[in-house]
Motif scaffolding. Structure first.
Motif, PDB file in Angstrom:
ATOM      1  N   ARG A 102       1.005  -0.571  -0.584  1.00 57.34           N
ATOM      2  CA  ARG A 102       0.040  -0.225  -0.177  1.00 57.34           C
ATOM      3  C   ARG A 102       0.817   1.308  -0.183  1.00 57.34           C
ATOM      4  O   ARG A 102       1.892   0.851   0.627  1.00 57.34           O
ATOM      5  N   PRO A 103       0.166   2.166  -0.738  1.00 54.98           N
ATOM      6  CA  PRO A 103       1.116   3.928  -0.233  1.00 54.98           C
ATOM      7  C   PRO A 103       1.501   3.820   1.209  1.00 54.98           C
ATOM      8  O   PRO A 103       0.911   3.855   1.521  1.00 54.98           O
ATOM      9  N   GLY A 104       2.674   4.288   1.089  1.00 64.72           N
ATOM     10  CA  GLY A 104       3.115   4.989   2.508  1.00 64.72           C
ATOM     11  C   GLY A 104       4.325   6.415   2.492  1.00 64.72           C
ATOM     12  O   GLY A 104       4.864   6.300   1.180  1.00 64.72           O
ATOM     13  N   ASN A 105       5.005   6.201   3.307  1.00 66.54           N
ATOM     14  CA  ASN A 105       6.366   6.722   3.024  1.00 66.54           C
ATOM     15  C   ASN A 105       7.412   6.186   4.038  1.00 66.54           C
ATOM     16  O   ASN A 105       9.033   7.340   3.622  1.00 66.54           O
ATOM     17  N   LYS A 106       7.156   5.049   3.542  1.00 62.75           N
ATOM     18  CA  LYS A 106       8.888   4.119   3.649  1.00 62.75           C
ATOM     19  C   LYS A 106       8.182   3.277   2.458  1.00 62.75           C
ATOM     20  O   LYS A 106       7.789   2.526   2.310  1.00 62.75           O
ATOM     21  N   GLU A 107       9.756   2.769   2.727  1.00 63.48           N
ATOM     22  CA  GLU A 107      10.707   1.439   1.665  1.00 63.48           C
ATOM     23  C   GLU A 107       9.782   1.610   0.342  1.00 63.48           C
ATOM     24  O   GLU A 107       9.238   2.384  -0.009  1.00 63.48           O
ATOM     25  N   GLU A 141      -6.187   8.600  -3.946  1.00 65.35           N
ATOM     26  CA  GLU A 141      -6.261   9.238  -2.928  1.00 65.35           C
ATOM     27  C   GLU A 141      -4.916   9.496  -3.034  1.00 65.35           C
ATOM     28  O   GLU A 141      -4.530  10.746  -2.432  1.00 65.35           O
ATOM     29  N   GLU A 142      -3.865   9.886  -3.751  1.00 67.48           N
ATOM     30  CA  GLU A 142      -2.897  10.396  -4.052  1.00 67.48           C
ATOM     31  C   GLU A 142      -2.993  11.673  -4.180  1.00 67.48           C
ATOM     32  O   GLU A 142      -2.038  12.604  -3.964  1.00 67.48           O
ATOM     33  N   VAL A 143      -3.638  11.014  -5.361  1.00 64.19           N
ATOM     34  CA  VAL A 143      -4.159  12.689  -5.913  1.00 64.19           C
ATOM     35  C   VAL A 143      -4.560  13.926  -4.692  1.00 64.19           C
ATOM     36  O   VAL A 143      -4.112  14.991  -4.865  1.00 64.19           O
ATOM     37  N   GLU A 144      -5.731  13.652  -3.980  1.00 66.84           N
ATOM     38  CA  GLU A 144      -6.162  14.461  -3.001  1.00 66.84           C
ATOM     39  C   GLU A 144      -4.899  14.638  -1.822  1.00 66.84           C
ATOM     40  O   GLU A 144      -5.101  15.946  -1.771  1.00 66.84           O
ATOM     41  N   ARG A 145      -4.283  13.698  -1.184  1.00 70.54           N
ATOM     42  CA  ARG A 145      -3.597  13.880  -0.956  1.00 70.54           C
ATOM     43  C   ARG A 145      -2.257  14.865  -1.746  1.00 70.54           C
ATOM     44  O   ARG A 145      -2.038  15.510  -0.517  1.00 70.54           O
ATOM     45  N   GLY A 202       4.938  15.607   6.486  1.00 74.95           N
ATOM     46  CA  GLY A 202       5.354  14.611   5.799  1.00 74.95           C
ATOM     47  C   GLY A 202       5.311  14.890   4.067  1.00 74.95           C
ATOM     48  O   GLY A 202       4.916  14.594   3.443  1.00 74.95           O
ATOM     49  N   ILE A 203       6.026  16.376   3.605  1.00 71.97           N
ATOM     50  CA  ILE A 203       5.760  16.876   2.620  1.00 71.97           C
ATOM     51  C   ILE A 203       7.150  16.817   1.925  1.00 71.97           C
ATOM     52  O   ILE A 203       8.952  17.263   2.288  1.00 71.97           O
ATOM     53  N   ASP A 204       7.174  15.855   1.147  1.00 61.36           N
ATOM     54  CA  ASP A 204       8.573  16.083   0.166  1.00 61.36           C
ATOM     55  C   ASP A 204       8.415  17.255  -0.853  1.00 61.36           C
ATOM     56  O   ASP A 204       7.812  17.546  -1.333  1.00 61.36           O
TER      57      ASP A 204
END
Length: 311
Positions: free
Chosen positions: A236-241, A267-271, A299-301
């Motif tokens: 699933r999408p996440g912030n790691k690995e 979800e990613e587009v909205e995020r 959590g901002i890249d």
């Protein structure tokens, strides 16, 4: 207008109308079946692996068919031969996808022998199998250090070109190799790890392209195929690995103007919209903070945010 990703490959019995993707799926599947039947006819066990989950913790995804067999290469007491088709994923080719030869997700047809097959028998095996497909390599390359020893093994069946790049290593296991080319594209190689083993990998999609004329996906199609493979492998999408890689690919699809009919994409587009708005609201308060701070705290890249702001 955003471009839709091609339909996900699926068996033909799910649909009466045969899309180009479905035909390509079945055609590639037949190649795997042909290879499996060929291996079994030689008394070699065969396994199909469609997940890109790694077999050890050295990579985020399985990047080569030999990964699960690394302990056997290093065990001098073990002998035997196995074959497989292994789903692989290599993010190193991300910037080259869509050029007609580079893929992120691909299937490797593998043959692995531990102190049993010789280089000569592996060459005979692969020339015979390629022959069943009606494919004769245009040339093969051999490392100069093995040219005198290995060139006679081809018996004049294929032109040979010396190549000092014919070396392979995963960091702990290495060996000289001989590579097969058709139409200017490498289709596979035979590696001689530790001088006593055989590690063969041929790219299914490249064979399919040459044998059946199946065109490679464009950049959008490649990204969509890779995303769905990662999802179907249980991530699933996440912030790691692996989750971070999945998010990165979803963002790349959106960035190039594509869409994907999957909740993770929506979800990613909205995020990203929310993170961009948050960054615009906070950036003047924290002009001196580092990219690591923005990522760890909010959590901002920043690299992604700035890319979207440049669009």
């Amino acid at each position: 207008m955003a471009a839709d990703c091609p339909a996900r490959r699926r068996p033909l019995y799910f649909s009466k109308a045969r899309t180009a993707k479905e035909v390509a799926y079945v055609t590639a599947g037949r190649l795997i079946q042909q290879y499996q039947d060929f291996c079994l006819s030689k008394g070699i066990d065969f396994i199909r692996i469609e997940s890109v989950r790694p077999h050890d913790d050295t990579t985020l995804f399985c990047s080569a068919g030999m990964q699960q067999y690394k302990p056997l290469f290093s065990d001098p007491s073990h002998s035997g031969t196995v074959a497989n088709s292994q789903a692989c994923l290599r993010m190193s080719d991300l910037d080259e996808v869509g050029d007609g030869t580079h893929l992120l997700h691909f299937t490797m047809l593998g043959l692995f022998s531990f102190r049993e097959m010789t280089v000569g028998s592996a060459i005979d095996f692969w020339l015979e199998f390629l022959g069943t497909l009606g494919l004769v390599p245009d040339l093969v390359t051999i490392h100069p250090a093995r040219l005198v020893e290995w060139a006679p093994l081809y018996g004049g069946r294929v032109p040979i070109v010396p190549d000092p790049e014919c070396m392979w290593s995963d960091g702990s296991i290495s060996g000289y190799c001989t590579e097969f080319y058709k139409d200017g594209v490498e289709i596979g190689n035979i590696v001689n790890p530790l001088g006593s083993c055989i590690d063969v990998g041929f790219g299914l999609e490249r064979l399919d392209m040459i044998v059946n004329g199946t065109p490679q996906d464009d950049a959008l199609g490649t990204l969509c195929e890779t995303v769905m493979t990662i999802v179907e492998s249980g991530y699933r999408p996440g912030n790691k690995e692996q989750g971070y890689v999945l998010r990165k690919l979803l963002r790349r699809i959106h960035k190039i103007g594509g869409t994907l009919d999957h909740p993770f994409f929506t979800e990613e587009v909205e995020r990203q919209k929310r993170l961009r708005a948050k960054y615009l609201r906070l950036r003047d308060r924290h002009p001196e903070m580092s990219p690591d701070w923005w990522f760890d705290t909010h959590g901002i890249d920043l690299s992604d945010i700035r890319e979207t702001m440049d669009e």
